[in-house]
Design an enzyme around this catalytic site. Sequence first.
Site, mmCIF file in Angstrom:
data_model
loop_
_atom_site.group_PDB
_atom_site.id
_atom_site.type_symbol
_atom_site.label_atom_id
_atom_site.label_comp_id
_atom_site.label_asym_id
_atom_site.label_seq_id
_atom_site.Cartn_x
_atom_site.Cartn_y
_atom_site.Cartn_z
ATOM 1 N N GLU A 1 41.471 60.722 -6.799
ATOM 2 C CA GLU A 1 41.793 59.298 -6.757
ATOM 3 C C GLU A 1 43.238 59.158 -7.221
ATOM 4 O OE1 GLU A 1 37.941 57.676 -8.746
ATOM 5 O OE2 GLU A 1 38.613 56.352 -7.126
ATOM 6 N N GLU B 1 33.971 61.709 -9.422
ATOM 7 C CA GLU B 1 34.742 61.798 -10.667
ATOM 8 C C GLU B 1 33.722 61.885 -11.789
ATOM 9 O OE1 GLU B 1 37.849 62.141 -10.650
ATOM 10 O OE2 GLU B 1 38.743 60.980 -9.030
ATOM 11 N N CYS C 1 36.563 59.804 -19.715
ATOM 12 C CA CYS C 1 36.194 61.051 -19.028
ATOM 13 C C CYS C 1 37.235 62.129 -19.289
ATOM 14 C CB CYS C 1 36.051 60.801 -17.546
ATOM 15 S SG CYS C 1 37.486 60.001 -16.860
ATOM 16 N N ASN D 1 33.051 52.647 -18.871
ATOM 17 C CA ASN D 1 34.096 52.898 -19.882
ATOM 18 C C ASN D 1 35.453 52.291 -19.496
ATOM 19 O OD1 ASN D 1 34.312 54.774 -17.849
ATOM 20 N ND2 ASN D 1 34.879 56.460 -19.192
HETATM 21 P P1 NAD Z 1 26.104 57.228 -15.264
HETATM 22 O O1 NAD Z 1 26.139 58.349 -14.308
HETATM 23 O O2 NAD Z 1 24.861 56.975 -16.015
HETATM 24 O O3 NAD Z 1 26.426 55.838 -14.529
HETATM 25 C C1 NAD Z 1 27.576 55.635 -13.759
HETATM 26 C C2 NAD Z 1 27.271 54.619 -12.700
HETATM 27 O O4 NAD Z 1 26.289 55.144 -11.824
HETATM 28 C C3 NAD Z 1 26.696 53.285 -13.211
HETATM 29 O O5 NAD Z 1 27.231 52.229 -12.438
HETATM 30 C C4 NAD Z 1 25.227 53.435 -12.943
HETATM 31 O O6 NAD Z 1 24.558 52.211 -12.778
HETATM 32 C C5 NAD Z 1 25.253 54.199 -11.641
HETATM 33 N N1 NAD Z 1 24.031 54.917 -11.307
HETATM 34 C C6 NAD Z 1 23.091 55.422 -12.158
HETATM 35 N N2 NAD Z 1 22.102 56.022 -11.453
HETATM 36 C C7 NAD Z 1 22.422 55.893 -10.143
HETATM 37 C C8 NAD Z 1 21.819 56.323 -8.936
HETATM 38 N N3 NAD Z 1 20.658 56.999 -8.926
HETATM 39 N N4 NAD Z 1 22.422 56.052 -7.770
HETATM 40 C C9 NAD Z 1 23.600 55.396 -7.761
HETATM 41 N N5 NAD Z 1 24.228 54.948 -8.868
HETATM 42 C C10 NAD Z 1 23.648 55.201 -10.044
HETATM 43 O O7 NAD Z 1 27.326 57.482 -16.172
HETATM 44 P P2 NAD Z 1 27.749 56.643 -17.431
HETATM 45 O O8 NAD Z 1 26.922 57.140 -18.550
HETATM 46 O O9 NAD Z 1 27.743 55.196 -17.140
HETATM 47 O O10 NAD Z 1 29.285 57.075 -17.602
HETATM 48 C C11 NAD Z 1 29.667 58.090 -18.442
HETATM 49 C C12 NAD Z 1 29.967 59.338 -17.633
HETATM 50 O O11 NAD Z 1 30.915 59.070 -16.620
HETATM 51 C C13 NAD Z 1 30.599 60.419 -18.483
HETATM 52 O O12 NAD Z 1 30.011 61.663 -18.190
HETATM 53 C C14 NAD Z 1 32.062 60.407 -18.067
HETATM 54 O O13 NAD Z 1 32.758 61.569 -18.266
HETATM 55 C C15 NAD Z 1 31.967 60.020 -16.646
HETATM 56 N N6 NAD Z 1 33.223 59.394 -16.230
HETATM 57 C C16 NAD Z 1 34.056 60.083 -15.412
HETATM 58 C C17 NAD Z 1 35.275 59.537 -15.028
HETATM 59 C C18 NAD Z 1 36.217 60.269 -14.137
HETATM 60 O O14 NAD Z 1 37.100 59.655 -13.581
HETATM 61 N N7 NAD Z 1 36.097 61.570 -13.951
HETATM 62 C C19 NAD Z 1 35.614 58.264 -15.461
HETATM 63 C C20 NAD Z 1 34.739 57.585 -16.288
HETATM 64 C C21 NAD Z 1 33.543 58.162 -16.655
#
Ligand code: NAD
Length: 495
Positions: free
Chosen positions: A475, A264, A298, A166
Amino acid sequence: MNTDAAIRDYFAAGTLPALPSDHFIAGRWAAPVAGARMETFDPGLGRAYHAFAAGTEEDVERAVTAAHAAQGAWGRTKASERGAILTRAAALLRAEAARFAFVESLDSGKPLQEAEGDVGGAARAFEYYAGAADKIEGETYPIGDAYLGYSRIEPVGVTAHIIPWNFPLSTAARGIAPALAAGCTVVAKPAETTPLTMLMLAELLTRAGLPDGVLNVVTGTGAEAGAPLVAHPRVRHVTFTGSVPTGQGVMQAAARNVASVVLELGGKSPLVVLKDADLDDAADGVIGAIYENAGQVCSAGSRLIVERAVHGAVVERVVERVKALRMGHGLRRTTLGPLNSAPHAARVAAKVDAAKARGLAPLVGGAAATDPETDAGWFFEATIFDDVAESDPVVQDEIFGPVLAVQVAEDVDHATALANGTDYALVAGIYTRDFAAAHRMARDIDAGQVFINEYFAGGIEVPFGGNRHSGFGREKGLAAVHNYLRVKSVAAKIG
Ligand code: NAD
């Protein structure tokens, strides 16, 4: 780069020249060992425009080996020299901002002006941590005249950074810049739908003078590239941004190596409007809080908690502003871009359909859509569910799309209780002219960051992160540098 010409060329050709296709390992482009590639899509058109490396465990091994080999020298590099490299990186990023913003908008789908803001934010992160690098100081300990006690502040070693789709560039920058400032080496894994700006950033940092192997990027899926990275025994710290279930898995994998983690995760953040607030300001705030990046934020203000006395007046103002949003391809500088991928668009639609099946009627929106100019892309209408019960999933579950749930509060205490009424605790917004009430709520709401009278107020200087299911660790701010440092205490008998 001439952005208008680039947009014309892109729409004519369906792709962009000179995009990166390989991993970035040990200072150079590296083809995937297994040879597999995957496609990245333009969410505004719903079609693929470029192929990149689908990384596997072998690629991760090469990247971690490169980072490990570079760690000793980078950790011993004079702090001011590390800072100077980050300063040059920030300047290069500003000079090349148009290209970065263009690619970020295309890969994520977000409107170009939002991507331009993200590139500026990423440059600020490098400037800020450039200045921090040579201000990391230790302590002396009062253990008696015949002894010398002091601390050495050391980098933790190789760090892994798992980046979401995102805010690909700005999330990467806010994690990588403090890690580099602290003297850590990095292996980054961008999300599979937005790999490009992370690769461009690694190449830019090399031009800024970063030694080979200090920053490595492996692209690919979470399962094939992310999982072996976070489980690698040479990785001493993982900074993860993403969903709650994936974060829980990352924490378990890091635990096996006793590596530290910052998580995060998601949010369901409240934006509270008290009855004495400036209602126009508050309505503007709601629009930015939930419709920026089509709600894929997020820290989105996905719950509007409004005092009953002004409920109608606030909702009316918000609806008026929703009607003025322009949906369409992000490169046309619209104000409501697409969702990032077809599977994510389907998830958002399923959650809204389920709400409708429970009997909730959207006040506006509520349906999947396409770009009105091309009839293509993965869009979703700006949606509002009014006066929703606290127990409803629309209030409790993160939707990660342009969907606002309105909750009505009887008074300030009720608003605070509603604000605290989910498993998440990332950020909160408060709109009021009552100074004392604002700061009482800032005290009483469980969140990592509270905004008063401007949702998203702040910058890289202000620590950011969540509590409870929103994660832990911080962060941004100077707090972030300490994620990448460890204290060694030395005690010596000197006479
Ligand atoms: P996701 O957890 O599916 O993926 C995030 C990242 O993790 C991607 O790079 C993905 O390839 C990687 N990933 C997936 N499986 C993995 C594994 N088993 N081991 C290591 N890495 C792995 O999340 P998403 O759907 O891409 O993002 C949306 C989510 O992220 C939402 O819930 C949002 O709230 C959260 N988010 C949080 C913040 C924050 O700063 N708190 C910021 C942005 C997004």
